[in-house]
Each structure stands twice: as C-alpha cells, then as structure tokens.
Design an enzyme around this catalytic site. Structure first.
Site, short mmCIF file in Angstrom:
data_model
loop_
_atom_site.label_atom_id
_atom_site.label_comp_id
_atom_site.label_asym_id
_atom_site.label_seq_id
_atom_site.Cartn_x
_atom_site.Cartn_y
_atom_site.Cartn_z
N GLN A 143 2.43 5.25 6.48
CA GLN A 143 3.76 5.23 6.84
C GLN A 143 4.12 5.25 8.32
OE1 GLN A 143 6.06 4.99 4.83
NE2 GLN A 143 5.05 5.17 3.00
N HIS A 163 2.33 -3.79 3.56
CA HIS A 163 3.56 -3.89 2.98
C HIS A 163 4.84 -2.94 3.40
CE1 HIS A 163 3.78 -0.93 -0.52
NE2 HIS A 163 2.42 -0.70 -0.33
N GLY A 177 -3.41 0.40 0.70
CA GLY A 177 -3.78 1.73 1.22
C GLY A 177 -4.23 2.50 0.50
N THR A 178 -4.21 2.51 -0.78
CA THR A 178 -4.75 3.16 -2.03
C THR A 178 -6.22 3.04 -1.82
OG1 THR A 178 -2.78 3.08 -3.21
CG2 THR A 178 -4.72 3.70 -4.42
N CYS A 238 5.32 5.44 -6.25
CA CYS A 238 4.10 5.72 -7.22
C CYS A 238 4.29 6.84 -8.20
CB CYS A 238 2.97 5.90 -6.28
SG CYS A 238 2.52 4.59 -5.23
#
Ligand code: PLP
Length: 412
Positions: A179, A201, A72-73, A325
């Site tokens: 999310q 994930h 996602g990052t 994170c």
C-alpha cells in the site's frame, strides 16, 4: 455509462493512460520471448531490464535485488517460503494479526504444516507493541513479517525501527509494502529490510504483476521453480507488457510523489473532517497519524456498511467495507476486530481510499450523497436505539435476531 467516482484505491487503481501506451508495443509488434537467443528476443529483454531499473529506482534498490512476481500475494508467500527453506532448523515465524490475507492465510497454512506462527496483537489505535515483538523473537525464529501500512485503516507501522530490532537479533525481516509506493517515499537502504513486497495494481499499473525485493547477499530459495528467468529466482516466461507497465507506473509515481501526496491528503482530510463533524455517531478507526495520506476508515454506528455501499453504488460511488480480498465474507473485518472494535461497529465501517484520479468534484459528490444515505438507513435500522422498536440496551439482541433470521432464510 454512468461516470464512476472511485474511492477504493486501496483495492486497485485505474491503469494510467501513459502505462497503457508503454505496454502496447509488447502486446502487438514486440511479442518475442525475452529469453530467446535471437535479436527479436534480445530487444524485448532490454525493455525488461529498463523496467527493472525503473521499479528499483522507486524503492532505491539495485535492479539485481528486484525479482518480478505475479502479484503482491506471491511476493509475500515467496518471502515466507524462502526464509523457511534457507533456514531449515528454524520453524518459528512472527507476523501481525492485521496483515493482509496474503500473510494471515499463508501463516495459517504454515501452522497446519507444523510451523509455529505468532500473530502479534495491536492496540485500539492499530499500533504494535515493539517490546512485545522483541520478546517474541526466539532462537528458532526464521522471519519477522510486519506490513508497512495497513490496507484497511492506513495505519503505518515503524518498519525501520522493527528492521533494526530484527537485525540486532540476527533475524530476517520482511515488510509487505503493497500500500505504500506513490503514497510515501520508499527507500530500502534507509529501511534496512531483507525482503519487501510490492504490487503494481495499487500504483496505476495492471493487476497481475508484483515484485519482491531481496537484499543483496540474503539467501533466497524460489517459490515458483522452473526456468532460469529472473536470475533463477522465479521460473516462468516473463510477463513483458506488465513488467514494462509496472516500470512506467513506478517512474510516474516517483516523479509525482511530493506534490501528489499533498493534494490527496488535502482531499482525504476535507472528506474525513466533514463526515466526522456533520454525521452523528461516527468515529475514525485507527490512529489519525502516522497514517497513509489517502486512507480513511470511518465507523457509522447503527448501519450496515454493505447497505451503504449498495446505495452509494447506485449513485456511481465506489467504496468498500474493508479489504477486497475478504469481500463476500460475513465476518467483520479481522483488522478492526484485532483493534477491539465491536462486531456491530466493524460492520458499519467504511474504507474510503483516494488516488491520483480523485478530484474535488468526487469529494463534493460523496459529501452530498453519503450523509442522507446514513440518515435513511438509520431511520429503518433495527440497530438504531432511536428506532421506535428499540431501546438502547437491545442493540446486540436485535443484531443477533436479525442474523438468526438471515441464517434461516439462506438455509431454506
Ligand atoms: N498486501 C496488501 C497490504 C494489500 O493491500 C494487497 C492487496 O490488496 C496485497 C498484499 C495483495 O496484493 P495482490 O492483489 O497483488 O496479490
């Protein structure tokens, strides 16, 4: 091994056995490079194509609009990067103060590189002021990026409305929807976004695979430059087992969406209502609705969340005090801080996030275990006004003293 009772599904999720099963052939016999010219490679590429169709179906996109990434990052970074690279005359970006660190820190990086980045504030319920957002858009705004659902509080932003607003102003719009899938219906056509990020994930697939949706005919400049993989949109040999796993997880999530949401919402609501009504000095952080059905962020006054988490861990219960994170940082959550939650209350806040594998039994155990932990910690807490050494006006002073003592210890 002690059984784990897992309430941290916004951090990551258990990989579904069906997903492992789908991935296994690509870790064993079908290990060819999908870009190779021979049949052994072509056959593997067919499964990559199928995975792309499965994830595209989850978000109602055309498979050609889906680029697989490593997480996602990376998807978030790639959207920011592309908006700036394809519009070199525009150097202004708008995002919010409550984004995941993937956006906050990339925004800070871009600021250091000379871009102008606006981090929009939120109110006490975690909501954005859309009029303010609209006024912030300038002729040189390259991108507006607003997350769909907050990973710490579950608060949902009206992204369809924001997308329409940006379209009206001719500005590209990206949403970090990491999310959301499996919890809400995702339909990129209804939303009208230009870019959307996902991460596998959070969806019972492995860590290390994500996707970026790029709306057809939107100009795109890759972040990872290399070979011609992903139709030239992301270099690097395809991570076939993970793509296949992501595809299978997407298929499962889509099939389970309606009924699974009702079940998880009922578990979350029972947990939340019971904690708020039976444990004193508690409150919900963020709006009750609109909110993800699986997330609850509760402040327990006069305790440190880290101590609560340690004791929960001893009982086999996993939860968190915010985003995984930012774990390890002594700073209170940037999301709660942006909502105006005091540092003391933010430090006593727990995020409980449920998922597909949570049961009534897990909720019963948490409800049995957590209240006595809070009681025990409050009895010895220097933050507690009821504590014999304190009166209710010296709580912040006690915290400052405790922090000073802690700093002194760590510098010895
Ligand atoms: N965006 C949000 C809202 C998240 O919750 C996360 C992960 O927690 C990310 C982005 C980053 O995703 P990844 O871990 O795949 O890089």
């Amino acid at each position: 091994m002690q059984r784990i009772h897992y309430f941290d599904n916004n951090a990551t999720t258990r990989v579904a056995p069906e997903v492992v099963e789908a991935m296994m052939p690509f870790l064993t016999e079908s290990w060819g490079n999908p870009s190779s010219a021979y049949t052994f490679g072509h056959e593997v590429m067919c499964h990559v194509d199928r995975a792309r169709e499965q994830v595209a179906a989850l978000i109602n996109a055309d498979p050609k609009e889906v680029t697989f990434t490593s997480c996602g990052t990376e998807s978030d970074n790639a959207a920011f990067h592309s908006a700036l690279a394809t519009q070199p005359e525009k150097r202004h970006l708008i995002t919010t103060a409550v984004e995941h660190s993937a956006n906050i820190n990339y925004g800070q990086y871009l600021k250091k590189k000379g871009c102008d980045v606006t981090f929009l504030p939120v109110d006490a319920s975690g909501a954005l002021d859309l009029q303010m957002l609209e006024k912030t858009i300038r002729p040189d705004t390259a991108l507006v990026s607003v997350m769909w659902a907050n990973n710490e509080t579950g608060v949902i932003f009206p992204v369809a409305e924001i997308a329409a607003l940006c379209r009206g102003k001719g500005v590209l719009f990206h949403t970090d929807a990491v999310q959301v899938p499996g919890k809400l219906k995702v339909d990129v056509r209804e939303l009208g976004v230009d870019f959307l990020s996902l991460s596998a994930h959070k969806l019972n697939a492995p860590k290390g695979i994500g996707l970026l949706y790029v709306k057809r005919r939107t100009k795109f400049q890759p972040l990872v430059i290399g070979g011609h993989q992903e139709r030239g949109r992301r270099g690097g040999t395809e991570n076939v087992p993970y793509m296949v796993g992501f595809g299978r997880a997407a298929e499962l999530a889509l099939a389970r969406l309606g009924e699974e949401n009702d079940r998880v919402r009922a578990l979350r609501d029972r947990l939340e209502t019971t904690l708020l009504s039976t444990v004193s000095h508690t409150c919900l952080n963020g709006a009750k609705e609109p909110r993800l059905p699986n997330t609850s962020n509760i402040a327990f006054d006069f305790v440190e969340a880290e101590a609560v988490l340690m004791l929960l861990d001893q009982a086999g219960l996993c939860a968190s005090s915010g985003s995984a994170c930012t774990t390890g940082s002594l700073d209170p959550s940037h999301v709660l801080t942006a909502m105006g939650v005091s540092p003391m209350r933010a430090r006593g806040s727990l995020r409980l996030s449920l998922g597909y594998y949570n049961t009534d039994e897990d909720v019963d155990l948490l409800l049995k275990t957590l209240p006595p932990i809070i009681e025990k910690l409050r009895a010895i807490s220097p933050l507690n006004p009821q504590h014999p050494d304190n009166d209710q006006y010296n709580v912040e002073a006690a915290r400052a003293k405790a922090e000073k003592e802690l700093a002194a210890i760590s510098f010895q």
